[in-house]
Write a protein that holds these residues in place. Structure first.
Motif, PDB file in Angstrom:
ATOM      1  N   ASP A 157      34.216  39.953  42.375  1.00 42.71           N
ATOM      2  CA  ASP A 157      34.532  41.301  41.906  1.00 42.71           C
ATOM      3  C   ASP A 157      36.005  41.653  42.071  1.00 42.71           C
ATOM      4  O   ASP A 157      36.417  42.750  41.713  1.00 42.71           O
ATOM      5  CB  ASP A 157      33.626  42.344  42.564  1.00 42.71           C
ATOM      6  N   PHE A 158      36.822  40.716  42.554  1.00 41.98           N
ATOM      7  CA  PHE A 158      38.279  40.871  42.450  1.00 41.98           C
ATOM      8  C   PHE A 158      38.673  41.001  40.983  1.00 41.98           C
ATOM      9  O   PHE A 158      39.734  41.524  40.651  1.00 41.98           O
ATOM     10  CB  PHE A 158      38.973  39.676  43.101  1.00 41.98           C
ATOM     11  N   SER A 159      37.780  40.540  40.108  1.00 40.33           N
ATOM     12  CA  SER A 159      38.019  40.637  38.660  1.00 40.33           C
ATOM     13  C   SER A 159      38.245  42.081  38.216  1.00 40.33           C
ATOM     14  O   SER A 159      38.978  42.330  37.255  1.00 40.33           O
ATOM     15  CB  SER A 159      36.836  40.040  37.906  1.00 40.33           C
ATOM     16  N   PHE A 160      37.610  43.045  38.884  1.00 39.42           N
ATOM     17  CA  PHE A 160      37.817  44.445  38.502  1.00 39.42           C
ATOM     18  C   PHE A 160      39.246  44.891  38.788  1.00 39.42           C
ATOM     19  O   PHE A 160      39.802  45.708  38.052  1.00 39.42           O
ATOM     20  CB  PHE A 160      36.830  45.346  39.250  1.00 39.42           C
ATOM     21  N   LYS A 178      35.105  47.176  42.195  1.00 41.52           N
ATOM     22  CA  LYS A 178      34.999  48.176  41.138  1.00 41.52           C
ATOM     23  C   LYS A 178      35.007  49.582  41.712  1.00 41.52           C
ATOM     24  O   LYS A 178      35.689  50.481  41.198  1.00 41.52           O
ATOM     25  CB  LYS A 178      33.710  47.953  40.343  1.00 41.52           C
ATOM     26  N   VAL A 179      34.276  49.776  42.808  1.00 40.55           N
ATOM     27  CA  VAL A 179      34.219  51.097  43.437  1.00 40.55           C
ATOM     28  C   VAL A 179      35.603  51.517  43.914  1.00 40.55           C
ATOM     29  O   VAL A 179      36.020  52.666  43.720  1.00 40.55           O
ATOM     30  CB  VAL A 179      33.209  51.088  44.602  1.00 40.55           C
ATOM     31  N   HIS A 226      22.615  43.764  31.798  1.00 39.10           N
ATOM     32  CA  HIS A 226      23.548  44.466  32.677  1.00 39.10           C
ATOM     33  C   HIS A 226      24.833  43.654  32.820  1.00 39.10           C
ATOM     34  O   HIS A 226      24.814  42.511  33.295  1.00 39.10           O
ATOM     35  CB  HIS A 226      22.921  44.674  34.049  1.00 39.10           C
ATOM     36  N   TYR A 227      25.952  44.247  32.385  1.00 35.14           N
ATOM     37  CA  TYR A 227      27.264  43.627  32.585  1.00 35.14           C
ATOM     38  C   TYR A 227      27.693  43.907  34.022  1.00 35.14           C
ATOM     39  O   TYR A 227      28.041  45.031  34.377  1.00 35.14           O
ATOM     40  CB  TYR A 227      28.279  44.197  31.605  1.00 35.14           C
ATOM     41  N   ALA A 228      27.682  42.888  34.866  1.00 39.33           N
ATOM     42  CA  ALA A 228      27.936  43.075  36.294  1.00 39.33           C
ATOM     43  C   ALA A 228      29.410  42.859  36.634  1.00 39.33           C
ATOM     44  O   ALA A 228      30.167  43.821  36.782  1.00 39.33           O
ATOM     45  CB  ALA A 228      27.043  42.145  37.101  1.00 39.33           C
ATOM     46  N   TYR A 229      29.845  41.603  36.750  1.00 34.69           N
ATOM     47  CA  TYR A 229      31.237  41.301  37.093  1.00 34.69           C
ATOM     48  C   TYR A 229      31.931  40.669  35.883  1.00 34.69           C
ATOM     49  O   TYR A 229      31.392  39.734  35.288  1.00 34.69           O
ATOM     50  CB  TYR A 229      31.320  40.307  38.247  1.00 34.69           C
ATOM     51  N   VAL A 261      38.375  54.128  51.861  1.00 32.32           N
ATOM     52  CA  VAL A 261      38.803  53.815  50.490  1.00 32.32           C
ATOM     53  C   VAL A 261      37.729  52.917  49.871  1.00 32.32           C
ATOM     54  O   VAL A 261      37.515  51.796  50.327  1.00 32.32           O
ATOM     55  CB  VAL A 261      40.168  53.107  50.482  1.00 32.32           C
ATOM     56  N   GLY A 262      37.026  53.414  48.857  1.00 28.20           N
ATOM     57  CA  GLY A 262      35.883  52.668  48.342  1.00 28.20           C
ATOM     58  C   GLY A 262      34.746  52.682  49.340  1.00 28.20           C
ATOM     59  O   GLY A 262      34.167  51.654  49.668  1.00 28.20           O
TER      60      GLY A 262
END
Length: 383
Positions: free
Chosen positions: A328-331, A137-138, A287-290, A49-50
């Motif tokens: 990246d929990f933000s995604f 995100k993935v 580049h918009y990253a996180y 998964v991801g």
């Protein structure tokens, strides 16, 4: 399983992961160890998964469906420790405690499986590639929440500087957005002794570096927290040549997407004006990253209740100062309500800072994280 047995499994797993760290999207052995341990206790596990992530699913009748997330990747850092479980992979180490995060969530799954005092469905999400490559995100883009529906999702990170047996959480922003930029400055090369015949890309680059600092100090409102940092300057190869081109790179951090867009525009405006003033040209790549990590209020209240149940009200900091670091929990929080909390790990000797070659996760706190996850599941079921 007894709590003592689960704690020993967590400790053993944590040290095994620390000794054999795997960086972003390479966590094959990490995922295999976690999956094999979970399956050995009858827990359903879904791998791949991801890319290299996995999800363990526990069900216990009707009730809420929630996600508990732990990251599991290491960093490209050479470990400086000498203990027995130090990294055997040169240039890689668990310098951010993701080995501890994975072990705590593993322990929580075993504890929830053995103690059926809760109701609903729990998805234990073991996420790859938190460090810079956006594994969260993935996972979302590959259908994490379509395959494993969640009413809310929760994250936890160890936090040096907070004493072991304590938590800190904030309603609203917890971690900043993380963006990167590159500015290519085009001038005109010339002999260093004849600057009037060229357009000095390094002078332009220098003015841009200084001018960018006025974005926070003069172009944003004083109440708006943000950081604009130039981290690289590249240009020139010879002592006696003014280079035709220079390249600047850096990062932007803030707590809202409108401010991200505003800063993006200001960087382009300032760089272009500084270059034009000297007859040169500046080209911005942004580049918009996180995105920023923003907790939702109701879920933060549940996290506070769980933390209080775990360690007591006097050891839970409410409405803490958010960090300019990113996650990246933000995604996941972009598409689901949820909360992200920090757990203290400092013992009698303070922990090394995160991303430090001397860092090691405090095993004494594994049981605290396990109990927090269990209490959170109970709190969500009572909501």
């Amino acid at each position: 399983m007894t709590d003592d047995q689960i704690v020993e499994v967590m400790r053993s797993c944590r040290r095994a992961l620390h000794a054999r760290p795997e960086t972003a999207f390479e966590e094959h052995a990490t995922a295999r160890l976690l999956a094999e341990t979970l399956r050995a206790h009858g827990i359903d596990v879904f791998e791949g998964v991801g890319r290299t992530g996995l999800v363990a699913v526990l069900r216990n009748g009707a009730g809420p469906s929630i996600g508990l997330r732990a990251d599991m990747d290491a960093l490209p850092v050479q470990e400086a420790n000498s203990f027995g479980h130090r990294s055997v992979h040169d240039g890689k180490m668990h310098a951010c405690g993701h080995d501890g995060h994975a072990a705590m969530l593993l322990g929580a799954a075993l504890h929830l499986n053995a103690n059926r005092d809760w109701r609903g469905t729990v998805h234990c999400i073991f996420q790859p590639a938190e460090e810079a490559l956006g594994g969260g995100k993935v996972m979302v883009e590959e259908g994490l929440f379509e395959r494993f529906p969640c009413d809310a999702v929760y994250g936890l990170h160890n936090w040096p500087g907070l004493p072991a047996g304590s938590f800190a959480v904030n309603h609203g922003p917890m971690m900043a957005a993380f963006d990167t930029f590159e500015i290519s400055v085009d001038g005109k090369g010339s002999h260093a002794a004849m600057p009037e015949k060229g357009i000095d890309s390094l002078v332009i680059a220098s003015e841009i570096v200084l001018a960018l600092q006025t974005i926070v100090s003069r172009r944003l409102a004083p109440q708006v927290p943000a950081v604009v940092t130039v981290t690289q300057i590249h240009g020139g190869d010879a002592w006696n040549v003014i280079p035709a081109q220079a390249v600047l790179r850096g990062t932007v951090r803030c707590f809202s997407e409108p401010v991200q867009r505003q800063i993006h525009g200001l960087i382009g405006e300032i760089a272009g004006a500084a270059a034009a003033m000297h007859g040169g040209r500046a080209t911005l790549t942004y580049h918009y990253a996180y995105p920023p990590t923003i907790n939702s209020d109701a879920e933060t209240d549940l996290a506070i209740a769980a933390a209080t149940q775990t360690v007591g009200a006097d050891k839970v900091i409410y409405d803490c100062q958010p960090s300019m670091a990113s996650e990246d929990f933000s995604f996941m929080l972009r598409v689901k309500r949820g909360a992200y909390i920090w757990m203290g790990v400092d013992g009698d000797v303070p922990s090394a800072t995160l991303h430090n070659p001397h860092y090691d996760f405090n095993d004494d706190t594994l049981v605290v994280g396990m109990r927090y996850w269990h209490n959170l599941v109970l709190a969500c079921g009572a909501a």
